[in-house]
Design a protein around this motif. Structure first.
Motif, PDB file in Angstrom:
ATOM      1  N   GLY A  68     -14.508   4.273  -8.318  1.00 25.21           N
ATOM      2  CA  GLY A  68     -15.708   4.528  -7.528  1.00 25.21           C
ATOM      3  C   GLY A  68     -15.922   5.989  -7.225  1.00 25.21           C
ATOM      4  O   GLY A  68     -17.061   6.447  -7.070  1.00 25.21           O
ATOM      5  N   ALA A  69     -14.849   6.752  -7.175  1.00 24.20           N
ATOM      6  CA  ALA A  69     -14.962   8.181  -6.885  1.00 24.20           C
ATOM      7  C   ALA A  69     -15.643   8.934  -8.015  1.00 24.20           C
ATOM      8  O   ALA A  69     -16.113  10.054  -7.828  1.00 24.20           O
ATOM      9  N   ASP A  80       0.830  -1.208   0.000  1.00 24.94           N
ATOM     10  CA  ASP A  80       0.000   0.000   0.000  1.00 24.94           C
ATOM     11  C   ASP A  80       0.865   1.258   0.000  1.00 24.94           C
ATOM     12  O   ASP A  80       0.582   2.222  -0.722  1.00 24.94           O
ATOM     13  N   THR A 112      -9.304   3.560 -14.622  1.00 26.86           N
ATOM     14  CA  THR A 112      -8.758   4.518 -13.665  1.00 26.86           C
ATOM     15  C   THR A 112      -8.189   5.742 -14.374  1.00 26.86           C
ATOM     16  O   THR A 112      -8.386   6.884 -13.937  1.00 26.86           O
ATOM     17  N   ARG A 171     -11.094   2.052  -5.929  1.00 23.52           N
ATOM     18  CA  ARG A 171     -11.348   3.267  -5.152  1.00 23.52           C
ATOM     19  C   ARG A 171     -11.370   4.491  -6.064  1.00 23.52           C
ATOM     20  O   ARG A 171     -12.201   5.387  -5.905  1.00 23.52           O
ATOM     21  N   VAL A 172     -10.437   4.521  -7.011  1.00 22.65           N
ATOM     22  CA  VAL A 172     -10.377   5.659  -7.932  1.00 22.65           C
ATOM     23  C   VAL A 172     -11.601   5.674  -8.838  1.00 22.65           C
ATOM     24  O   VAL A 172     -12.244   6.707  -9.035  1.00 22.65           O
ATOM     25  N   GLU A 190      -8.175  -3.388  -5.421  1.00 26.13           N
ATOM     26  CA  GLU A 190      -8.766  -2.560  -4.365  1.00 26.13           C
ATOM     27  C   GLU A 190      -8.416  -1.088  -4.557  1.00 26.13           C
ATOM     28  O   GLU A 190      -9.282  -0.207  -4.465  1.00 26.13           O
ATOM     29  N   HIS A 191      -7.149  -0.805  -4.841  1.00 27.18           N
ATOM     30  CA  HIS A 191      -6.720   0.584  -5.019  1.00 27.18           C
ATOM     31  C   HIS A 191      -7.345   1.208  -6.265  1.00 27.18           C
ATOM     32  O   HIS A 191      -7.788   2.366  -6.243  1.00 27.18           O
ATOM     33  N   HIS A 214       0.836   4.223  -2.825  1.00 29.84           N
ATOM     34  CA  HIS A 214       0.511   5.608  -2.485  1.00 29.84           C
ATOM     35  C   HIS A 214       1.670   6.542  -2.826  1.00 29.84           C
ATOM     36  O   HIS A 214       1.450   7.668  -3.293  1.00 29.84           O
TER      37      HIS A 214
END
Length: 214
Positions: free
Chosen positions: A83-84, A26, A114, A80-81, A76-77, A30
């Motif tokens: 889904g935003a 992670d 993404t 998240r992008v 997963e990462h 990031h």
């Protein structure tokens, strides 16, 4: 050509996977996004790393557990992008991204989704092994400006050529992934996206602009 910084981040992902260390994985991801931006983090770090992982798995130097570990965290990462950008925003082009029936590898198209989000698109990601009826229904409901269908094998894309042509009557349909070859483009009459995601982004933008102008 990737930069030394990108190679260092890729190696950090690889070490984290080797140790099955989710916190280190992670942190590397990031740091990649913070230091390079989402586009280069995906293009220069994540996608090359996933290719490396596939090669390691084929050589037997990584186990199924390692593959599941890295792909699960990567998914997963990326989700998240994506889904935003799930809520509609006026004026933004919309896209459906899906894998055809029989295609279970969805990290590549998810990574591309993404980048579309980062470029200002509204993205609906349908994922792996999408039934044709589901894809057709989603198109009817959301009326996207673009549909991206991605496959790692030419056969899974070519087998549904008639379905892609029907969808293309109402929207722009493009084929992506390793299975989207020049020969397939000639056979189907549809655009196949370039393997370089940066070039592919330019392709879809130009296609939608052309359709809108027409």
């Amino acid at each position: 050509m990737t930069s030394p910084r990108s190679r260092d981040l890729l190696e950090r992902l690889d070490r984290a996977c080797d140790d099955l260390d989710d916190l280190a994985f992670d942190a590397a991801w990031h740091d990649a996004v913070a230091g390079l931006g989402i586009v280069d983090a995906v293009r220069e770090v994540l996608l090359p790393y996933l290719r490396l992982l596939g090669e390691q798995w084929e050589r037997g130097t990584r186990s199924v557990a390692h593959e599941h570990f890295a792909s699960g965290l990567s998914r997963e990462h990326l989700l998240r992008v994506v889904g935003a950008a799930a809520e509609p925003v006026d004026g933004r082009p919309s896209v459906l991204v899906a894998c055809p029936p029989g295609e279970r590898h969805d990290l590549g198209p998810l990574a591309f989704a993404t980048l579309l989000v980062d470029a200002g698109w509204r993205v609906d990601f349908l994922g792996a092994d999408t039934p044709l009826v589901t894809l057709a229904r989603a198109c009817q409901l959301s009326r996207p400006d673009l549909v991206v269908v991605s496959g790692t094998r030419t056969t899974v894309l070519e087998a549904r050529t008639s379905a892609w042509r029907r969808l293309a009557e109402d929207t722009v349909v493009v084929l992506g992934g390793a299975g989207a070859t020049e020969a397939l483009a000639a056979t189907t009459g549809l655009t196949c996206l370039d393997a370089d995601v940066g070039v592919a982004l330019s392709q879809v933008d130009a296609l939608v602009r052309q359709r809108t102008a027409g």
